[in-house]
Design a protein around this motif. Structure first.
Motif, PDB file in Angstrom:
ATOM      1  N   THR A   1      64.929  36.387  76.813  1.00 18.08           N
ATOM      2  CA  THR A   1      63.904  35.357  76.414  1.00 18.08           C
ATOM      3  C   THR A   1      62.829  35.225  77.403  1.00 18.08           C
ATOM      4  O   THR A   1      61.942  34.452  77.366  1.00 18.08           O
ATOM      5  CB  THR A   1      64.788  33.997  76.365  1.00 18.08           C
ATOM      6  OG1 THR A   1      65.057  33.613  77.713  1.00 18.08           O
ATOM      7  CG2 THR A   1      65.655  33.905  75.310  1.00 18.08           C
TER       8      THR A   1
ATOM      9  N   MET B   1      89.333  28.074  85.519  1.00 18.78           N
ATOM     10  CA  MET B   1      88.467  27.456  86.119  1.00 18.78           C
ATOM     11  C   MET B   1      89.053  26.123  87.128  1.00 18.78           C
ATOM     12  O   MET B   1      88.212  26.047  88.213  1.00 18.78           O
ATOM     13  CB  MET B   1      87.557  26.519  84.916  1.00 18.78           C
ATOM     14  CG  MET B   1      86.277  27.114  84.350  1.00 18.78           C
ATOM     15  SD  MET B   1      85.894  26.216  82.932  1.00 18.78           S
ATOM     16  CE  MET B   1      84.459  24.998  83.900  1.00 18.78           C
TER      17      MET B   1
ATOM     18  N   ILE C   1      83.785  33.506  78.818  1.00 21.19           N
ATOM     19  CA  ILE C   1      82.909  32.503  78.965  1.00 21.19           C
ATOM     20  C   ILE C   1      83.013  31.624  80.092  1.00 21.19           C
ATOM     21  O   ILE C   1      82.160  30.999  80.905  1.00 21.19           O
ATOM     22  CB  ILE C   1      82.604  32.094  77.630  1.00 21.19           C
ATOM     23  CG1 ILE C   1      81.864  32.628  76.579  1.00 21.19           C
ATOM     24  CG2 ILE C   1      81.775  30.408  77.904  1.00 21.19           C
ATOM     25  CD1 ILE C   1      81.675  31.991  75.449  1.00 21.19           C
TER      26      ILE C   1
ATOM     27  N   GLY D   1      81.673  33.873  85.114  1.00 19.77           N
ATOM     28  CA  GLY D   1      80.685  33.536  85.828  1.00 19.77           C
ATOM     29  C   GLY D   1      79.217  33.732  85.088  1.00 19.77           C
ATOM     30  O   GLY D   1      78.230  32.836  85.296  1.00 19.77           O
ATOM     31  N   GLY D   2      79.259  34.669  84.233  1.00 13.31           N
ATOM     32  CA  GLY D   2      78.069  34.797  83.309  1.00 13.31           C
ATOM     33  C   GLY D   2      76.874  35.445  84.069  1.00 13.31           C
ATOM     34  O   GLY D   2      75.724  35.406  83.658  1.00 13.31           O
ATOM     35  N   ALA D   3      76.887  36.004  84.986  1.00 12.33           N
ATOM     36  CA  ALA D   3      75.814  36.668  85.765  1.00 12.33           C
ATOM     37  C   ALA D   3      75.580  38.125  85.226  1.00 12.33           C
ATOM     38  O   ALA D   3      76.214  38.894  85.328  1.00 12.33           O
ATOM     39  CB  ALA D   3      75.797  36.945  87.314  1.00 12.33           C
TER      40      ALA D   3
ATOM     41  N   PRO E   1      80.014  37.285  90.222  1.00  7.84           N
ATOM     42  CA  PRO E   1      80.348  37.036  88.757  1.00  7.84           C
ATOM     43  C   PRO E   1      79.512  38.286  87.636  1.00  7.84           C
ATOM     44  O   PRO E   1      78.970  38.803  88.336  1.00  7.84           O
ATOM     45  CB  PRO E   1      79.255  35.919  88.862  1.00  7.84           C
ATOM     46  CG  PRO E   1      78.712  35.826  89.758  1.00  7.84           C
ATOM     47  CD  PRO E   1      79.334  36.692  90.857  1.00  7.84           C
TER      48      PRO E   1
ATOM     49  N   ARG F   1      79.046  39.268  83.429  1.00  4.77           N
ATOM     50  CA  ARG F   1      78.611  38.612  81.922  1.00  4.77           C
ATOM     51  C   ARG F   1      79.008  39.726  80.853  1.00  4.77           C
ATOM     52  O   ARG F   1      78.307  40.487  80.450  1.00  4.77           O
ATOM     53  CB  ARG F   1      77.116  38.464  81.790  1.00  4.77           C
ATOM     54  CG  ARG F   1      76.805  37.691  80.789  1.00  4.77           C
ATOM     55  CD  ARG F   1      75.280  37.458  80.690  1.00  4.77           C
ATOM     56  NE  ARG F   1      74.957  36.471  79.591  1.00  4.77           N
ATOM     57  CZ  ARG F   1      75.175  34.999  79.526  1.00  4.77           C
ATOM     58  NH1 ARG F   1      75.573  34.355  80.616  1.00  4.77           N
ATOM     59  NH2 ARG F   1      74.653  34.314  78.601  1.00  4.77           N
TER      60      ARG F   1
ATOM     61  N   ALA G   1      77.628  32.956  73.869  1.00  5.28           N
ATOM     62  CA  ALA G   1      77.042  32.153  74.505  1.00  5.28           C
ATOM     63  C   ALA G   1      75.714  31.966  73.966  1.00  5.28           C
ATOM     64  O   ALA G   1      75.090  30.819  73.806  1.00  5.28           O
ATOM     65  CB  ALA G   1      76.917  32.289  76.100  1.00  5.28           C
TER      66      ALA G   1
ATOM     67  N   GLU H   1      71.898  29.350  69.649  1.00  2.00           N
ATOM     68  CA  GLU H   1      70.496  28.888  69.802  1.00  2.00           C
ATOM     69  C   GLU H   1      69.466  29.794  69.502  1.00  2.00           C
ATOM     70  O   GLU H   1      68.139  29.514  69.599  1.00  2.00           O
ATOM     71  CB  GLU H   1      70.268  28.065  71.092  1.00  2.00           C
ATOM     72  CG  GLU H   1      71.335  27.197  71.341  1.00  2.00           C
ATOM     73  CD  GLU H   1      71.633  25.941  70.481  1.00  2.00           C
ATOM     74  OE1 GLU H   1      70.557  25.699  69.603  1.00  2.00           O
ATOM     75  OE2 GLU H   1      72.486  25.247  70.312  1.00  2.00           O
TER      76      GLU H   1
ATOM     77  N   ASP I   1      72.481  29.238  80.234  1.00  2.00           N
ATOM     78  CA  ASP I   1      72.273  30.269  79.198  1.00  2.00           C
ATOM     79  C   ASP I   1      70.787  30.236  78.884  1.00  2.00           C
ATOM     80  O   ASP I   1      70.072  29.137  78.915  1.00  2.00           O
ATOM     81  CB  ASP I   1      73.154  30.221  78.174  1.00  2.00           C
ATOM     82  CG  ASP I   1      74.501  30.980  78.583  1.00  2.00           C
ATOM     83  OD1 ASP I   1      74.395  32.054  78.974  1.00  2.00           O
ATOM     84  OD2 ASP I   1      75.406  30.388  78.184  1.00  2.00           O
ATOM     85  N   VAL I   2      70.090  31.345  78.390  1.00  2.00           N
ATOM     86  CA  VAL I   2      68.744  31.306  78.099  1.00  2.00           C
ATOM     87  C   VAL I   2      68.347  30.355  76.839  1.00  2.00           C
ATOM     88  O   VAL I   2      67.288  29.858  76.898  1.00  2.00           O
ATOM     89  CB  VAL I   2      68.588  32.778  77.785  1.00  2.00           C
ATOM     90  CG1 VAL I   2      68.223  33.623  78.913  1.00  2.00           C
ATOM     91  CG2 VAL I   2      69.341  33.429  76.803  1.00  2.00           C
ATOM     92  N   SER I   3      69.241  29.816  76.248  1.00  2.00           N
ATOM     93  CA  SER I   3      69.258  29.067  74.960  1.00  2.00           C
ATOM     94  C   SER I   3      69.130  27.549  75.472  1.00  2.00           C
ATOM     95  O   SER I   3      68.673  26.854  74.754  1.00  2.00           O
ATOM     96  CB  SER I   3      70.348  29.235  73.928  1.00  2.00           C
ATOM     97  OG  SER I   3      71.548  28.947  74.505  1.00  2.00           O
TER      98      SER I   3
ATOM     99  N   MET J   1      75.005  32.961  88.330  1.00  2.00           N
ATOM    100  CA  MET J   1      75.927  32.587  87.275  1.00  2.00           C
ATOM    101  C   MET J   1      75.168  32.058  86.101  1.00  2.00           C
ATOM    102  O   MET J   1      74.266  31.136  86.313  1.00  2.00           O
ATOM    103  CB  MET J   1      77.160  31.914  87.740  1.00  2.00           C
ATOM    104  CG  MET J   1      78.111  32.599  88.572  1.00  2.00           C
ATOM    105  SD  MET J   1      79.383  31.425  88.935  1.00  2.00           S
ATOM    106  CE  MET J   1      78.730  30.975  90.497  1.00  2.00           C
ATOM    107  N   ARG J   2      75.376  32.439  84.849  1.00  2.00           N
ATOM    108  CA  ARG J   2      74.752  31.410  83.752  1.00  2.00           C
ATOM    109  C   ARG J   2      75.870  30.932  82.848  1.00  2.00           C
ATOM    110  O   ARG J   2      76.738  31.670  82.230  1.00  2.00           O
ATOM    111  CB  ARG J   2      74.032  32.490  82.871  1.00  2.00           C
ATOM    112  CG  ARG J   2      72.894  33.108  83.577  1.00  2.00           C
ATOM    113  CD  ARG J   2      71.859  33.627  82.659  1.00  2.00           C
ATOM    114  NE  ARG J   2      71.348  35.171  83.166  1.00  2.00           N
ATOM    115  CZ  ARG J   2      71.096  35.975  82.393  1.00  2.00           C
ATOM    116  NH1 ARG J   2      71.043  35.862  80.965  1.00  2.00           N
ATOM    117  NH2 ARG J   2      70.418  37.224  82.868  1.00  2.00           N
ATOM    118  N   LEU J   3      75.863  29.647  82.827  1.00  2.00           N
ATOM    119  CA  LEU J   3      76.799  28.893  82.314  1.00  2.00           C
ATOM    120  C   LEU J   3      76.381  28.297  80.923  1.00  2.00           C
ATOM    121  O   LEU J   3      75.515  27.996  80.706  1.00  2.00           O
ATOM    122  CB  LEU J   3      77.636  27.911  83.246  1.00  2.00           C
ATOM    123  CG  LEU J   3      78.155  28.475  84.688  1.00  2.00           C
ATOM    124  CD1 LEU J   3      78.766  27.239  85.413  1.00  2.00           C
ATOM    125  CD2 LEU J   3      79.199  29.642  84.120  1.00  2.00           C
ATOM    126  N   PRO J   4      77.421  28.058  79.803  1.00  2.00           N
ATOM    127  CA  PRO J   4      77.065  27.646  78.771  1.00  2.00           C
ATOM    128  C   PRO J   4      76.610  26.282  78.473  1.00  2.00           C
ATOM    129  O   PRO J   4      75.930  26.065  77.310  1.00  2.00           O
ATOM    130  CB  PRO J   4      78.242  28.052  77.942  1.00  2.00           C
ATOM    131  CG  PRO J   4      79.390  28.132  78.867  1.00  2.00           C
ATOM    132  CD  PRO J   4      78.770  28.284  79.970  1.00  2.00           C
TER     133      PRO J   4
ATOM    134  N   ALA K   1      79.840  22.821  82.011  1.00  2.00           N
ATOM    135  CA  ALA K   1      80.301  23.838  82.556  1.00  2.00           C
ATOM    136  C   ALA K   1      79.780  24.004  84.070  1.00  2.00           C
ATOM    137  O   ALA K   1      80.495  24.057  85.221  1.00  2.00           O
ATOM    138  CB  ALA K   1      80.319  25.057  81.879  1.00  2.00           C
TER     139      ALA K   1
END
Lengths: 290, 271
Positions: free
Chosen positions: A56, A125, A220, A224-226, A236, A238, A246, A250, B149-151, B173-176, B180
């Motif tokens: 984005t 977690m 998720i 960690g989602g990096a 972390p 992704r 995730a 949106e 998260d980007v959203s 880290m990108r958490l939802p 979180a």
């Protein structure tokens, strides 16, 4: 009369089988329909080989190398943990344990498979990640290592119960012949029983791989989602499934980001499809000993 | 029996074309919970109104209202000059109403002694240039950056105000969700992240930014840098039903809903 019942039954089962195939092709079709338009914006090579995932930003980057790396590292980590544990427990249950022990251990291991993944995620977690921070002194507990451990625990019952099935179908005579020739129990298991059950055991590992790479909730919550290519297992990551789940909620329908998420799903689908195909062709064709 | 049927017929005939007022709303996901709550309350009082609310992001809200595909756009940022020009080219005039205010709070673990950062320090941390709390006056401890998260709508304002055009470091880290982020920070001594005002609790330390704490009052007097207004945007030529709904949101009872959703009502802002 009997004939009519026979025909009805036959066509009913035929229709059920047909439906599964229709669903499969419907899913594949929609994946490609929504994922392929991304080619207009990003070449296939950049999509796969660019490690920068900023869907984005302006300008946006749609490179999923770091997501693929994330998926692979947690899956490999899970298998490194789950293969010895799963096959080990399968050997113990099938070859070593007495009847009573077997009847206690088997359902307990299978119980692991029934725990919902969100519960595993919460465990990761709330307990595992603070524990890892204390033990290793790492900056964050939500990383590839904790995701691997949780996924590994989830995969153990799959590998264990399928391998155990394969081991128990090995004919008794093979073991008896081996023991009669003077082989020890260890030698019999390693050189006779395991090779005889090879295809089933490998099949269980492939199924475990599919489960681990496709698991979404746990990664998720725990990975960690990096979006980076990790240089250590304590960083972390992704995984692809986490990115799709995730971000899909949106994103704007029909936007480049939307198509990119479908394209990730295609990659994921191809990986699992190829693994299944390879095992099917390589291992199951070549002389099934069963 | 006959009576029932004739009554039914009468009801059908008289009510056969009840005037349904459709209002389509789309845009920012930050404003979404407010508008959903407002729409529910409004539809309870006005059975003839049928309001549909979708997300999509501020960009989508504003573009759709210019294109005339919806009745109200919701946005967590004002209409840009580019978009105003676009609207003028289409021959439409946009009306923008501030319906509420919001603050994005920067938070760390409760044991972290750091309690203030400048905007510049915050940017360097999220860009990956500062990696140890020692560099901002804290203990010798690696910084674990937690973004959304980007959203996320919070990500939008955070990246606008703090990051400017700098990108969040890849290792962040990108958490939802807000939740979180809250739980990850409460377990992670070196973590830094950002959540909405309503998510602050005793496991977290909210940082002041350039010596301004995030709170309802610092949003009201505009001293908190990560505060922002939330908007509804419509056309000057909108339908009476649309105007009535916006008036309801701006009314005292509409603003009570804003407060109940954890945002700052507009009339409490000091001008």
């Amino acid at each position: 009369m009997k004939n009519i019942r026979e025909t009805t039954f036959k066509s009913l089962t035929y229709v059920s089988a047909l439906f599964t195939i229709i669903f499969l092709f419907g899913i594949i079709g929609s994946l490609f329909l929504e994922g392929l338009p991304l080619i207009k914006l990003v070449t296939f090579k950049t999509f796969i080989l660019n490690p920068s995932w900023h869907p984005t930003s302006y300008p946006a980057d749609f490179g999923i190398l770091s997501l693929i790396a994330g998926s692979l590292i947690v899956t490999m980590g899970a298998l490194i943990l789950a293969i010895p544990l799963g096959i080990g427990s399968a050997i113990y249950i099938s070859e070593i344990a007495g009847n009573k022990t077997r009847e206690i251990i088997k359902p307990i291991i299978e119980l692991l498979a029934g725990i919902p993944s969100v519960v595993y995620g919460l465990f990761g977690m709330a307990f595992l990640s603070p524990f890892l921070i204390r033990v290793f002194g790492i900056p964050t507990g939500l990383n590839a290592c904790s995701a691997s451990i949780i996924l590994g625990i989830m995969v153990v019952p799959i590998i264990s119960s399928m391998s155990e099935d394969a081991l128990s179908t090995v004919p008794r005579q093979l073991r008896e012949a081996s023991l009669a020739l003077g082989a020890t129990r260890w030698e019999t298991i390693m050189r006779v029983v395991l090779p005889a059950a090879k295809s089933g055991v490998i099949g269980s590992v492939v199924l475990g791989f599919g489960r681990a790479i496709g698991e979404t909730m746990v990664v998720i919550m725990v990975a960690g989602g990096a979006a980076q290519i990790p240089t250590s297992i304590f960083q972390p990551v992704r995984p692809m499934t986490a990115a799709v789940a995730a971000e899909m909620g949106e994103t704007v329908f029909g936007s480049p980001h939307f198509h990119a998420l479908y394209a990730i799903a295609i990659v994921l689908f191809i990986i699992t499809f190829a693994t299944n195909l390879i095992t099917e062709v390589v291992f199951f064709r070549k002389g099934d000993l069963k | 029996m006959k009576k029932t049927i004739s009554l039914l017929l009468l009801a059908l005939l008289s009510g056969c074309a009840p005037h349904i007022e459709r209002i389509d709303i789309a845009g920012s996901t930050t404003v979404l919970p407010i508008v959903q709550a407002e729409a529910e309350e409004y539809m309870n009082a006005h059975p003839a109104a049928a309001i549909s609310v979708r997300g999509g992001g501020s960009q989508v809200g504003i573009t759709s209202i210019i294109n005339g595909t919806i009745d109200i756009g919701i946005a967590s940022r004002p209409v840009t000059s580019v978009e105003k020009t676009l609207a003028a080219e289409k021959g439409v005039k946009l009306i923008q109403a501030t319906i509420a205010h919001d603050a994005v709070s920067v938070v760390v673990h409760k044991n972290n002694p750091v309690n203030n950062l400048s905007l510049a320090q915050l940017q360097s941390i999220f860009a990956g240039k500062l990696t140890n709390w020692m560099q901002v006056g804290g203990p010798d401890m690696a910084i674990a950056v937690i973004s959304r998260d980007v959203s996320s709508g919070s990500f939008e304002v955070f990246s606008d105000v703090v990051l400017d055009s700098v990108r969040v470091v890849n290792s962040a880290m990108r958490l939802p969700s807000n939740n979180a982020v809250v739980s990850a920070i409460s377990y992670t001594p070196g973590a830094i992240g950002y959540v909405g005002l309503g998510y602050l609790n005793s496991y977290l330390n909210a940082l002041s930014i350039d010596d301004s704490m995030p709170s309802v009052s610092s949003v009201q007097d505009a001293s908190y840098p990560l505060a922002r207004p939330l908007f509804m945007i419509t056309l000057a030529s909108c339908s009476p039903a649309t105007r009535e709904f916006i008036d309801f949101v701006l009314s005292a009872s509409g603003q009570q809903i804003v407060a109940r959703q954890g945002y700052v009502p507009r009339e409490e802002m000091q001008q």
